[in-house]
Design a protein around this motif. Sequence first.
Motif, PDB file in Angstrom:
ATOM      1  N   ALA A 109       0.849  -1.190   0.000  1.00  0.00           N
ATOM      2  CA  ALA A 109       0.000   0.000   0.000  1.00  0.00           C
ATOM      3  C   ALA A 109       0.889   1.246   0.000  1.00  0.00           C
ATOM      4  O   ALA A 109       1.816   1.370   0.803  1.00  0.00           O
ATOM      5  N   SER A 110       0.597   2.164  -0.902  1.00  0.00           N
ATOM      6  CA  SER A 110       1.412   3.369  -1.045  1.00  0.00           C
ATOM      7  C   SER A 110       0.990   4.419  -0.022  1.00  0.00           C
ATOM      8  O   SER A 110      -0.153   4.897  -0.059  1.00  0.00           O
ATOM      9  N   PRO A 111       1.886   4.819   0.886  1.00  0.00           N
ATOM     10  CA  PRO A 111       1.539   5.901   1.813  1.00  0.00           C
ATOM     11  C   PRO A 111       1.168   7.181   1.073  1.00  0.00           C
ATOM     12  O   PRO A 111       0.277   7.921   1.501  1.00  0.00           O
ATOM     13  N   GLU A 112       1.844   7.442  -0.039  1.00  0.00           N
ATOM     14  CA  GLU A 112       1.571   8.655  -0.808  1.00  0.00           C
ATOM     15  C   GLU A 112       0.163   8.631  -1.403  1.00  0.00           C
ATOM     16  O   GLU A 112      -0.550   9.648  -1.395  1.00  0.00           O
ATOM     17  N   ALA A 113      -0.252   7.460  -1.925  1.00  0.00           N
ATOM     18  CA  ALA A 113      -1.591   7.354  -2.493  1.00  0.00           C
ATOM     19  C   ALA A 113      -2.664   7.513  -1.421  1.00  0.00           C
ATOM     20  O   ALA A 113      -3.696   8.158  -1.646  1.00  0.00           O
ATOM     21  N   VAL A 114      -2.407   6.935  -0.238  1.00  0.00           N
ATOM     22  CA  VAL A 114      -3.360   7.083   0.864  1.00  0.00           C
ATOM     23  C   VAL A 114      -3.476   8.551   1.257  1.00  0.00           C
ATOM     24  O   VAL A 114      -4.577   9.095   1.431  1.00  0.00           O
ATOM     25  N   ALA A 115      -2.329   9.226   1.386  1.00  0.00           N
ATOM     26  CA  ALA A 115      -2.346  10.635   1.763  1.00  0.00           C
ATOM     27  C   ALA A 115      -3.077  11.480   0.719  1.00  0.00           C
ATOM     28  O   ALA A 115      -3.845  12.396   1.066  1.00  0.00           O
ATOM     29  N   GLU A 116      -2.860  11.165  -0.558  1.00  0.00           N
ATOM     30  CA  GLU A 116      -3.514  11.918  -1.629  1.00  0.00           C
ATOM     31  C   GLU A 116      -5.028  11.775  -1.554  1.00  0.00           C
ATOM     32  O   GLU A 116      -5.767  12.760  -1.672  1.00  0.00           O
ATOM     33  N   ARG A 117      -5.512  10.550  -1.355  1.00  0.00           N
ATOM     34  CA  ARG A 117      -6.952  10.329  -1.269  1.00  0.00           C
ATOM     35  C   ARG A 117      -7.549  11.030  -0.051  1.00  0.00           C
ATOM     36  O   ARG A 117      -8.634  11.611  -0.123  1.00  0.00           O
ATOM     37  N   LEU A 118      -6.855  10.969   1.071  1.00  0.00           N
ATOM     38  CA  LEU A 118      -7.387  11.594   2.283  1.00  0.00           C
ATOM     39  C   LEU A 118      -7.355  13.117   2.186  1.00  0.00           C
ATOM     40  O   LEU A 118      -8.284  13.801   2.632  1.00  0.00           O
ATOM     41  N   ALA A 119      -6.287  13.638   1.614  1.00  0.00           N
ATOM     42  CA  ALA A 119      -6.191  15.090   1.481  1.00  0.00           C
ATOM     43  C   ALA A 119      -7.292  15.636   0.579  1.00  0.00           C
ATOM     44  O   ALA A 119      -7.788  16.759   0.788  1.00  0.00           O
ATOM     45  N   ALA A 120      -7.687  14.836  -0.423  1.00  0.00           N
ATOM     46  CA  ALA A 120      -8.751  15.262  -1.338  1.00  0.00           C
ATOM     47  C   ALA A 120     -10.132  15.172  -0.707  1.00  0.00           C
ATOM     48  O   ALA A 120     -11.096  15.745  -1.222  1.00  0.00           O
ATOM     49  N   ASP A 121     -10.222  14.465   0.420  1.00  0.00           N
ATOM     50  CA  ASP A 121     -11.512  14.265   1.090  1.00  0.00           C
ATOM     51  C   ASP A 121     -11.766  15.421   2.063  1.00  0.00           C
ATOM     52  O   ASP A 121     -11.733  15.255   3.288  1.00  0.00           O
ATOM     53  N   SER A 122     -12.023  16.596   1.515  1.00  0.00           N
ATOM     54  CA  SER A 122     -12.191  17.779   2.360  1.00  0.00           C
ATOM     55  C   SER A 122     -13.420  17.691   3.254  1.00  0.00           C
ATOM     56  O   SER A 122     -13.454  18.284   4.343  1.00  0.00           O
ATOM     57  N   ALA A 123     -14.422  16.904   2.831  1.00  0.00           N
ATOM     58  CA  ALA A 123     -15.637  16.751   3.640  1.00  0.00           C
ATOM     59  C   ALA A 123     -15.479  15.688   4.720  1.00  0.00           C
ATOM     60  O   ALA A 123     -16.395  15.472   5.522  1.00  0.00           O
ATOM     61  N   ARG A 124     -14.321  15.028   4.739  1.00  0.00           N
ATOM     62  CA  ARG A 124     -14.033  13.981   5.735  1.00  0.00           C
ATOM     63  C   ARG A 124     -15.104  12.874   5.711  1.00  0.00           C
ATOM     64  O   ARG A 124     -15.596  12.433   6.753  1.00  0.00           O
ATOM     65  N   THR A 125     -15.424  12.418   4.501  1.00  0.00           N
ATOM     66  CA  THR A 125     -16.421  11.349   4.364  1.00  0.00           C
ATOM     67  C   THR A 125     -15.811   9.960   4.494  1.00  0.00           C
ATOM     68  O   THR A 125     -16.532   8.989   4.717  1.00  0.00           O
ATOM     69  N   ILE A 126     -14.487   9.851   4.331  1.00  0.00           N
ATOM     70  CA  ILE A 126     -13.821   8.551   4.494  1.00  0.00           C
ATOM     71  C   ILE A 126     -13.720   8.251   5.989  1.00  0.00           C
ATOM     72  O   ILE A 126     -13.125   9.021   6.746  1.00  0.00           O
ATOM     73  N   LYS A 127     -14.306   7.157   6.407  1.00  0.00           N
ATOM     74  CA  LYS A 127     -14.342   6.811   7.832  1.00  0.00           C
ATOM     75  C   LYS A 127     -13.241   5.840   8.249  1.00  0.00           C
ATOM     76  O   LYS A 127     -12.917   5.748   9.436  1.00  0.00           O
ATOM     77  N   ALA A 128     -12.683   5.090   7.286  1.00  0.00           N
ATOM     78  CA  ALA A 128     -11.652   4.114   7.646  1.00  0.00           C
ATOM     79  C   ALA A 128     -10.755   3.836   6.447  1.00  0.00           C
ATOM     80  O   ALA A 128     -11.205   3.888   5.291  1.00  0.00           O
ATOM     81  N   VAL A 129      -9.490   3.556   6.739  1.00  0.00           N
ATOM     82  CA  VAL A 129      -8.519   3.092   5.749  1.00  0.00           C
ATOM     83  C   VAL A 129      -8.197   1.647   6.094  1.00  0.00           C
ATOM     84  O   VAL A 129      -7.845   1.341   7.244  1.00  0.00           O
ATOM     85  N   CYS A 130      -8.338   0.746   5.122  1.00  0.00           N
ATOM     86  CA  CYS A 130      -8.125  -0.685   5.348  1.00  0.00           C
ATOM     87  C   CYS A 130      -6.909  -1.157   4.555  1.00  0.00           C
ATOM     88  O   CYS A 130      -6.862  -1.000   3.330  1.00  0.00           O
ATOM     89  N   VAL A 131      -5.941  -1.734   5.255  1.00  0.00           N
ATOM     90  CA  VAL A 131      -4.673  -2.140   4.648  1.00  0.00           C
ATOM     91  C   VAL A 131      -4.340  -3.553   5.105  1.00  0.00           C
ATOM     92  O   VAL A 131      -4.509  -3.893   6.282  1.00  0.00           O
ATOM     93  N   VAL A 132      -3.844  -4.364   4.177  1.00  0.00           N
ATOM     94  CA  VAL A 132      -3.302  -5.679   4.529  1.00  0.00           C
ATOM     95  C   VAL A 132      -1.809  -5.507   4.797  1.00  0.00           C
ATOM     96  O   VAL A 132      -1.063  -5.088   3.903  1.00  0.00           O
TER      97      VAL A 132
END
Length: 388
Positions: free
Chosen positions: A118-141
Amino acid sequence: MTSRPGRHFLQIPGPTNVPDQVLRAMSAPTIDHRGPEFAALTTELLASLKPVFGTTGPVVVFPGSGTGAWEAALVNTLSTGDRVLHVETGHFATLWQQMAAGLGLYVDFVPGDWRHGASPEAVAERLAADSARTIKAVCVVHNETSTGVTSRVADIRQAMDATEHPALLLVDTISSLGSIDYRHDEWGVDVTVAGSQKGLMLPPGLGFNAVSEKALAASRTARLRRSYWDWQPIIEANRRGFFPYTPATNLLYGLAEALRMLQAEGLPEVFARHDRHAEATRNAVRGWGLEVLCADDREYSSSLTAVLMPEDQDADKVRKIILERFDMSLGAGLGKLAGRIFRIGHLGHFNDLTLAGTLAGVQMGLQLAGVRIDPGGLTDALDVLRAE
């Protein structure tokens, strides 16, 4: 079936070989799961589990599989329609996101090539774009069993913190717990998912959730339906040494013995042993002239090694020959890797000579299958094992 001398080499990446001590412990007579002897067992077990997860918080033990523990992590923390971020690292990450969608969650699936974690950069990019904070959880293996790639969970947490996003971090450690260094509290993980049949050296049948205070708080407002997987009744009953339903008593006997074995060896020594065996295996693969599937040396798995076959070779043919000639089971390629790779498990109750025998069997099987390899691969592995 024809009787075969010697033991079967179970070198899939789980279920793993169960130590004789654990088998003997499991053969003890079953006791009253509502009596004082069982309460003492539970109290000791739960305390001994915490260092393995790297936590001081509660660890919930379910009679069930790792798949059940996946579901428990989701249903205790989320509500129907919640948005979750899953990262595609392989077959099991894909199955977990399919479960999330089936439970009524909106899944944002970050695509991957199955050769990287899992790319930390990709996770950060997706979360940073979520200005409404609708993402409730990040799931990683953490350790993708289908690929032999280990995601950098500490870096993912740092990336999440850098965005100041409040999402929970849910991590699957089914094929890494007890084999690869893991730190639930230090890395800021909210739910750690695990199973009994890999680094914990037990048969399948127990699932685990290590739970942060933040995850416990989320469970009080989460609205996904749950009954069997509900943390609250278990945590409450555990305070008195019991469970709200009949537990897998004899598996718990085995778990107590497995935890004693890990404690006696020492977790740093356990991790170092797995690192060393993984390095020896990769040396063999490269020495043969083949390719390790994992493409980033920061993400090599110490639990298993996935071997990428040449385009004109069938990995399942190699596995079939090795099973029939040498009574050894290797892991198959799963999903889109079917027939393209085989997986060598080197986790759990495992030592140098077992690995040497395993790699000798793989080398002979490759040769019998007509795969062009350099037979010096085995020697390259033995050089690692001989080193002090």
